[in-house]
Write an enzyme that holds these catalytic residues in place. Structure first.
Site, short mmCIF file in Angstrom:
data_model
loop_
_atom_site.label_atom_id
_atom_site.label_comp_id
_atom_site.label_asym_id
_atom_site.label_seq_id
_atom_site.Cartn_x
_atom_site.Cartn_y
_atom_site.Cartn_z
N ALA A 60 21.64 -43.69 13.79
CA ALA A 60 23.02 -44.41 13.05
C ALA A 60 23.46 -45.79 14.58
CB ALA A 60 23.95 -44.01 12.78
N GLY A 99 20.69 -39.69 12.78
CA GLY A 99 20.53 -40.27 11.14
C GLY A 99 18.95 -40.45 11.03
N GLU A 102 17.96 -36.97 10.09
CA GLU A 102 18.60 -37.27 8.95
C GLU A 102 17.82 -37.54 7.10
OE1 GLU A 102 22.37 -37.53 10.39
OE2 GLU A 102 23.33 -35.45 8.83
N GLU A 122 24.44 -35.75 17.93
CA GLU A 122 26.03 -36.41 17.44
C GLU A 122 27.20 -35.49 17.96
OE1 GLU A 122 23.95 -35.20 15.33
OE2 GLU A 122 23.51 -36.96 13.48
N1 T1G Z 1 23.40 -46.54 18.31
C1 T1G Z 1 23.13 -48.22 19.11
N2 T1G Z 1 22.06 -48.38 19.99
C2 T1G Z 1 21.33 -47.26 20.49
C3 T1G Z 1 21.42 -46.28 19.83
C4 T1G Z 1 22.11 -45.95 18.82
N3 T1G Z 1 21.90 -44.49 18.16
N4 T1G Z 1 20.66 -45.40 20.95
C5 T1G Z 1 20.11 -46.40 21.82
N5 T1G Z 1 20.52 -47.50 21.95
C6 T1G Z 1 20.47 -48.38 22.53
C7 T1G Z 1 21.03 -48.33 24.12
O1 T1G Z 1 22.88 -48.54 24.03
C8 T1G Z 1 19.81 -49.35 24.87
O2 T1G Z 1 20.60 -50.53 24.40
C9 T1G Z 1 18.90 -49.48 23.98
O3 T1G Z 1 18.77 -49.16 22.76
C10 T1G Z 1 17.70 -48.11 24.38
O4 T1G Z 1 18.34 -46.96 25.03
C11 T1G Z 1 25.31 -40.44 11.19
C12 T1G Z 1 26.60 -40.30 13.26
C13 T1G Z 1 17.17 -42.66 22.17
C14 T1G Z 1 17.36 -41.09 23.86
O5 T1G Z 1 22.68 -39.77 20.23
O6 T1G Z 1 20.03 -40.99 23.50
O7 T1G Z 1 23.59 -40.81 14.28
O8 T1G Z 1 21.32 -50.84 26.94
O9 T1G Z 1 18.27 -46.70 27.37
O10 T1G Z 1 16.76 -44.10 28.22
O11 T1G Z 1 23.87 -38.49 10.96
O12 T1G Z 1 18.87 -44.09 23.88
O13 T1G Z 1 18.84 -52.15 25.91
O14 T1G Z 1 20.80 -52.73 24.87
O15 T1G Z 1 18.75 -45.04 25.60
O16 T1G Z 1 14.30 -44.52 26.57
C15 T1G Z 1 23.24 -40.26 17.15
C16 T1G Z 1 21.46 -42.07 21.26
C17 T1G Z 1 23.70 -40.93 16.59
C18 T1G Z 1 20.92 -41.06 19.98
C19 T1G Z 1 16.19 -43.77 24.07
N6 T1G Z 1 21.56 -40.37 18.08
N7 T1G Z 1 20.82 -42.36 22.26
O17 T1G Z 1 16.62 -43.72 25.57
O18 T1G Z 1 16.79 -46.27 26.30
S1 T1G Z 1 25.37 -41.00 15.82
C20 T1G Z 1 22.13 -40.74 19.35
C21 T1G Z 1 19.74 -41.82 23.03
C22 T1G Z 1 24.32 -40.70 14.34
C23 T1G Z 1 24.52 -39.69 11.79
C24 T1G Z 1 24.77 -39.77 13.26
C25 T1G Z 1 18.53 -42.91 23.58
C26 T1G Z 1 17.21 -42.49 23.34
P1 T1G Z 1 20.83 -51.67 25.86
P2 T1G Z 1 18.05 -46.23 26.20
P3 T1G Z 1 15.70 -44.76 26.44
#
Ligand code: T1G
Length: 699
Positions: A60, A99, A102, A122
């Site tokens: 998400a 998500g 999911e 999460e």
């Molecule tokens: N939401 C918004 N922006 C995100 C994002 C996210 N989930 N993940 C990454 N970004 C942005 C990040 O801020 C950066 O932006 C760019 O993408 C590149 O990321 C409903 C509630 C996927 C392993 O926890 O672990 O789903 O700085 O530099 O090193 O149940 O990003 O370029 O402007 O990290 O290649 C769960 C979080 C969410 C994964 C990639 N998902 N992301 O790593 O690139 S909650 C996460 C990461 C959810 C549901 C629940 C990593 C990555 P900018 P990056 P990277």
């Protein structure tokens, strides 16, 4: 469009398209609902769901979490996919996280690349899955495997996901493979929501809870996740989904989730070089050969960090003993990496082949010497003894032997980078690169910008951080930069609290209760009391005589109680474990009596308040002086270098939770005790007056 649609014959292709990682935002959720309707109206036989670019979906869009949830909500999207009359297949490459995972669980079939990354992280953001994973995953892979993934936030490869049944198949081209799946398999697939999670006698939720409390102490989300998995075992799917939704929404608004989101985005912002470098577009050669001067604990750790990044390293030492020590230190690190499985024998050999340890021949005519060991060097890092004169001598000897474009750096933890730069012919090539022990493991890298440091030298700092996978934070020049200066304030407040009535064990317990893994006194025993002692002696000439000085630590050093390495420091170490030592409490009482102090008991709350206020006050000065460019940078330094609990969001995020007005009021009260020590920072006074938060402060 956040989703692209196209079809070939009776196969539909739905692609998530929200670069760079297909974070699932409100527009994408709307488009996915429309895509289900589109596939049904077209009478398709199957839909293949995949991601544009490098990722299936990173989860998400966490940027939406600071605002009210907007429909359609992701659980509804997943349910719509799952109940579609047209079966959907998830074709996973790159990351399918949160998500994203999911969405895949709502599909009837899942195919992934072996090297994909799949998981439900999460809890790392202070949340639980909010679109059905706590109810669907145990129904797919069983409770035992679900307990390994969701409460820990652990991610696994596509290959490992196949092994536990999270995906049905592995293929290098998941989309192409999805086209070939037998239609019968798809039409007979049972939606996970109609399955039972079953019971698993091997599963102990209490054990899972104990593990969560130990590994993610103080954090709510892991325990909530465990309860939701326990619910999946007995409740109906719909009841479980309701419980999950309620829990997700509650956590989404929680201080811990806000704090963890803050750190998540601060980490990403920190990796981007400042505009000054971007606009200068400095010409920086790729890092191919680094010289490390001094192969001691720090030097060998720094050298190994570069070897890990496949970068050639030459360690310079002053004599045979030093060379032997450097080689032994590197071999010790390699052996530990081999033993832990981080590297295999070939990788160990590769690292060894990239390393050369040699004598730094002092050369009376270094200006002409350009032997091949010192040419084609991109960066020199001195990591010798923390003495200004010794460092100056080393830097002056090496500079003439280097290519003029080589950058020179110091790993000093405290010393004045400007004074070191001044000894060079070209001070603009000089920058501080403050690594943290063990340098090949700790993520933080303080890049210390001297008054003469050029943009290209600063760019080298960022290039080093990127090559080594470090977290870069730029610091200005002052004693201790950002982290060590705040640490000194913490220790000063702790020692004063000792003098005034507390004990090392009470103070350590209080700070562990706040969320630190270890208290300040046990930490000192591990690092050694002699380092801070040497720094206090160095600062003697410039110390403010009107500022209260606490001599207790000096007394311990005088008695050679240097910490664990001498069997006694703040605690006694009869074996691996620490024990409270009455001798230390006698010393404290003796010094307090000598200073005519009437000691009293301090509660844990009072101890936490004093130590944290001292840190916040010093951090506010650091921010106000421009030593740190943002409050978020201070948060990263404390979380990544000094054990500040991540789920508190860092020191300044925590300070903003308290608010400048409250901080100002508490400091004012403490000024009655000691007006010099508790003098509120100018920034705190201003923020209290203007009701501004520290996060928005820019010098
Ligand atoms: N939401 C918004 N922006 C995100 C994002 C996210 N989930 N993940 C990454 N970004 C942005 C990040 O801020 C950066 O932006 C760019 O993408 C590149 O990321 C409903 C509630 C996927 C392993 O926890 O672990 O789903 O700085 O530099 O090193 O149940 O990003 O370029 O402007 O990290 O290649 C769960 C979080 C969410 C994964 C990639 N998902 N992301 O790593 O690139 S909650 C996460 C990461 C959810 C549901 C629940 C990593 C990555 P900018 P990056 P990277």
């Amino acid at each position: 469009m956040a989703v692209t649609l196209h079809k070939q014959a009776n196969c539909g292709f739905v692609m998530l398209n929200s670069p760079p990682v297909n974070a699932i935002n409100q527009k994408m959720r709307e488009d996915l609902i429309d895509a289900v309707t589109w596939a049904e109206s077209e009478g398709l036989e199957r839909v293949i769901l995949s991601g544009m670019g490098r990722s299936f979906a990173a989860g998400a869009d966490t940027k939406e979490f600071d605002h009210p949830a907007i429909s359609p909500h992701l659980p509804d999207v997943v349910n719509r996919i799952e109940t579609s009359t047209v079966p959907w297949i998830a074709a996973i490459h790159g990351t399918a996280l949160g998500g994203g995972g999911e969405l895949a669980l709502g599909c009837q079939y899942r195919i992934a690349r072996a090297d994909a990354t799949i998981g439900f992280p999460e809890v790392i953001l202070g949340l639980v899955p909010g679109a059905g994973a706590t109810q669907r995953l145990p129904r797919l892979v069983g409770l035992a495997e679900a307990l390994k993934l969701i409460p820990t936030g652990k991610t696994i490869s596509g290959k490992a996901a196949m092994a536990i049944g999270l995906v049905n198949a592995i293929d290098d081209d998941p989309v192409a493979a999805a086209k070939l799946i037998d239609q019968k398999i798809l039409s007979e697939a049972v939606p996970l929501s109609l399955m039972k999670a079953g019971t698993d006698k091997t599963v102990s939720y209490d054990t899972a809870r104990q593990l969560a409390i130990r590994r993610m102490r103080g954090q709510e989300a892991p325990l909530t996740a465990i309860s939701l998995l326990e619910t999946a075992q007995t409740a109906t799917f719909d009841d479980g989904m309701q419980k999950e939704r309620n829990a997700f929404l509650a956590l989404r608004a929680s201080p811990q989730a806000r704090a963890l989101r803050h750190i998540f985005f601060a980490e990403r912002a920190a990796k981007k070089p400042p505009k000054a470098i971007e606009t200068q577009k400095p010409t920086l050669k790729p890092l191919n050969h680094v010289i490390v001067i001094g192969g001691g604990t720090m030097g060998s750790g720094i050298a190994y960090a570069f070897l890990n990044a496949n970068i050639r390293v030459t360690i310079l030492e002053s004599d045979d003993a030093g060379m032997q020590r450097a080689n032994t230190a590197i071999d010790t690190i390699i052996s530990a990496s081999l033993a832990s499985g981080h590297i295999d024998q070939q990788a160990a050999t590769d690292r060894r082949n990239l390393l050369k340890v040699m004598m730094a021949q002092p050369d009376s005519d270094a200006g002409k010497r350009r032997n091949d060991d010192l040419t084609n060097v991109d960066l020199v890092i001195e990591a010798v003894f923390e003495d200004l004169a010794i460092k100056k001598e080393i830097l002056q000897a090496i500079e003439p032997a280097l290519d003029p474009n080589a950058i020179i750096a110091t790993n000093t933890s405290y010393l004045d980078v400007n004074k070191l730069a001044a000894c060079l012919d070209n001070p603009s090539r000089f920058v501080g690169l403050h690594f943290f022990a063990p340098a090949h493991i700790m993520k933080l890298l303080e890049i210390v910008k001297g008054s003469e440091t050029s943009p290209v030298a600063l760019a080298m700092g960022y290039a080093v951080a990127k090559s080594l996978g470090k977290m870069p934070v730029v610091a200005g020049v002052c004693d201790g930069f950002i982290g060590n200066r705040i640490l000194a304030a913490l220790r000063e407040a702790a020692d004063a609290t000792l003098m005034d009535g507390s004990t090392p064990a009470e103070i350590d317990r209080a700070m562990v209760g706040f969320g630190y893994a270890m208290g300040p006194y046990e930490t000192q025993d591990l690092s050694g009391l002699d380092i801070a002692h040497a720094n206090r002696r160095r600062l003697d000439p410039s110390r403010d005589p009107s500022r209260r000085y606490i001599p207790i630590a000096d007394c311990l050093v005088t008695e050679n109680r240097l910490g664990k390495k001498t069997g006694a420091g703040w605690y006694h170490y009869p074996d691996e474990n620490k024990t409270v030592d009455p001798t230390v409490e006698d010393i404290i009482r003796r010094e307090a009596e000598a200073a005519n102090i009437k000691r009293r008991h301090f509660s844990s709350d009072e101890i936490q308040q004093r130590l944290l206020l001292a840190m916040i006050n010093e951090a506010a000065n650091i921010l106000h002086e421009g030593i740190a460019t943002s409050a978020a940078d201070i948060d990263l330094v404390l979380v990544h270098g000094y054990g500040f609990p991540r789920w508190r969001g860092g020191l300044m995020h925590y300070a903003d939770q308290l608010g400048a007005s409250l901080i100002m009021a508490e400091l004012t009260k403490l000024c009655d005790e000691d007006p010099i020590f508790w003098q509120p920072s100018r920034l705190i006074v201003d923020c209290a007056k203007t009701r501004q938060n520290f996060a928005s402060y820019n010098k």
